[in-house]
Design a protein around this motif. Structure first.
Motif, PDB file in Angstrom:
ATOM      1  N   LEU A   1      46.221 -69.502 -56.509  1.00  0.00           N
ATOM      2  CA  LEU A   1      45.877 -68.509 -55.483  1.00  0.00           C
ATOM      3  C   LEU A   1      45.764 -67.097 -56.051  1.00  0.00           C
ATOM      4  N   THR A   2      46.621 -66.754 -56.999  1.00  0.00           N
ATOM      5  CA  THR A   2      46.641 -65.375 -57.497  1.00  0.00           C
ATOM      6  C   THR A   2      45.785 -65.146 -58.733  1.00  0.00           C
ATOM      7  N   THR A   3      45.548 -66.204 -59.516  1.00  0.00           N
ATOM      8  CA  THR A   3      44.788 -66.007 -60.755  1.00  0.00           C
ATOM      9  C   THR A   3      43.473 -66.766 -60.783  1.00  0.00           C
ATOM     10  N   GLY A   4      43.359 -67.786 -59.949  1.00  0.00           N
ATOM     11  CA  GLY A   4      42.168 -68.622 -59.977  1.00  0.00           C
ATOM     12  C   GLY A   4      42.235 -69.701 -61.042  1.00  0.00           C
ATOM     13  N   ILE A   5      43.374 -69.820 -61.714  1.00  0.00           N
ATOM     14  CA  ILE A   5      43.549 -70.813 -62.784  1.00  0.00           C
ATOM     15  C   ILE A   5      44.457 -71.911 -62.246  1.00  0.00           C
ATOM     16  N   ALA A   6      43.900 -73.095 -62.071  1.00  0.00           N
ATOM     17  CA  ALA A   6      44.673 -74.200 -61.509  1.00  0.00           C
ATOM     18  C   ALA A   6      45.392 -75.008 -62.580  1.00  0.00           C
ATOM     19  N   GLU A   7      44.775 -75.126 -63.740  1.00  0.00           N
ATOM     20  CA  GLU A   7      45.376 -75.951 -64.791  1.00  0.00           C
ATOM     21  C   GLU A   7      46.515 -75.192 -65.472  1.00  0.00           C
ATOM     22  N   PRO A   8      47.350 -75.917 -66.225  1.00  0.00           N
ATOM     23  CA  PRO A   8      48.443 -75.253 -66.955  1.00  0.00           C
ATOM     24  C   PRO A   8      47.891 -74.206 -67.931  1.00  0.00           C
ATOM     25  N   TRP A   9      48.725 -73.251 -68.298  1.00  0.00           N
ATOM     26  CA  TRP A   9      48.290 -72.163 -69.173  1.00  0.00           C
ATOM     27  C   TRP A   9      47.763 -72.679 -70.506  1.00  0.00           C
ATOM     28  N   ARG A  10      48.316 -73.746 -71.027  1.00  0.00           N
ATOM     29  CA  ARG A  10      47.863 -74.260 -72.332  1.00  0.00           C
ATOM     30  C   ARG A  10      46.432 -74.765 -72.271  1.00  0.00           C
ATOM     31  N   GLU A  11      45.930 -75.071 -71.059  1.00  0.00           N
ATOM     32  CA  GLU A  11      44.563 -75.564 -70.886  1.00  0.00           C
ATOM     33  C   GLU A  11      43.598 -74.473 -70.427  1.00  0.00           C
ATOM     34  N   ALA A  12      44.095 -73.291 -70.135  1.00  0.00           N
ATOM     35  CA  ALA A  12      43.242 -72.204 -69.663  1.00  0.00           C
ATOM     36  C   ALA A  12      42.375 -71.681 -70.805  1.00  0.00           C
ATOM     37  N   THR A  13      41.117 -71.423 -70.500  1.00  0.00           N
ATOM     38  CA  THR A  13      40.208 -70.893 -71.513  1.00  0.00           C
ATOM     39  C   THR A  13      40.375 -69.380 -71.612  1.00  0.00           C
ATOM     40  N   PRO A  14      40.012 -68.791 -72.740  1.00  0.00           N
ATOM     41  CA  PRO A  14      40.070 -67.332 -72.850  1.00  0.00           C
ATOM     42  C   PRO A  14      39.228 -66.631 -71.776  1.00  0.00           C
TER      43      PRO A  14
END
Length: 184
Positions: free
Chosen positions: A113-126
């Motif tokens: 909700l706050t970042t738009g990133i649903a996957e875990p941080w290790r899977e987030a793209t730059p």
């Protein structure tokens, strides 16, 4: 005498159950973010304050926040140790607030909700991390701006306060005697 009781149908019981479940979910989420139900989680291996999830968060943030300052694939262990030390040196109230921010960013629904990133941080793209940071930096919501500033300061100050970061800024460093007296 008329019967004023409400008829209980399966549909009304189902609606009541869904509503009660939603209230419990929201209240437990609020309590968790407020620290009411906080369980102490052990620090990550080799660190004194940051937890494994916090390390994962900073492993995603550091390359984006320090883009151009870090060599590609540079080890982040030294920076993580300095971030850990900085978090440990905060007063208890400030550290508690910082960890509430981290908890918000670790919990999947609030992270999404706050970042738009649903996957875990290790899977987030730059690119996802960059978009999230820009959104928080440019937000009209003061709490998001404050969260961005806290994350930015932890990443940048720990890098640029060390001799490795000075050359990138063109700073020759303090006088040798002054620097040595601070590091005793």
């Amino acid at each position: 005498m008329p019967d004023n009781s409400l008829p209980l149908s399966r549909r009304s019981v189902l609606k009541l159950g869904v509503a009660a479940g939603a209230v419990l979910t929201v209240s437990s989420l609020g309590a968790g973010l407020a620290g009411c139900s906080r369980r102490e989680v052990a620090a990550a291996a080799g660190l004194r304050c940051l937890r494994d999830a916090d390390v994962e968060l900073f492993r995603a943030l550091l390359p984006v926040m320090l883009a151009g300052s870090l060599a590609d694939g540079a080890p982040l262990d030294g920076l993580l140790a300095r971030i850990d030390d900085a978090a440990l040196r905060l007063g208890a109230p400030a550290r508690h607030e910082l960890f509430k921010l981290f908890d918000l960013l670790h919990l999947r629904p609030t992270r999404w909700l706050t970042t738009g990133i649903a996957e875990p941080w290790r899977e987030a793209t730059p690119q996802q991390v960059t978009a999230f940071l820009q959104r928080w930096r440019d937000s009209r919501v003061g709490l998001l701006n404050a969260g961005y500033l806290a994350l930015n300061k932890f990443c940048c100050i720990t890098h640029y306060s060390q001799p490795e970061g000075w050359a990138q800024m063109g700073y020759p460093g303090p006088l040798a005697w002054a620097y040595e007296s601070l590091n005793r």
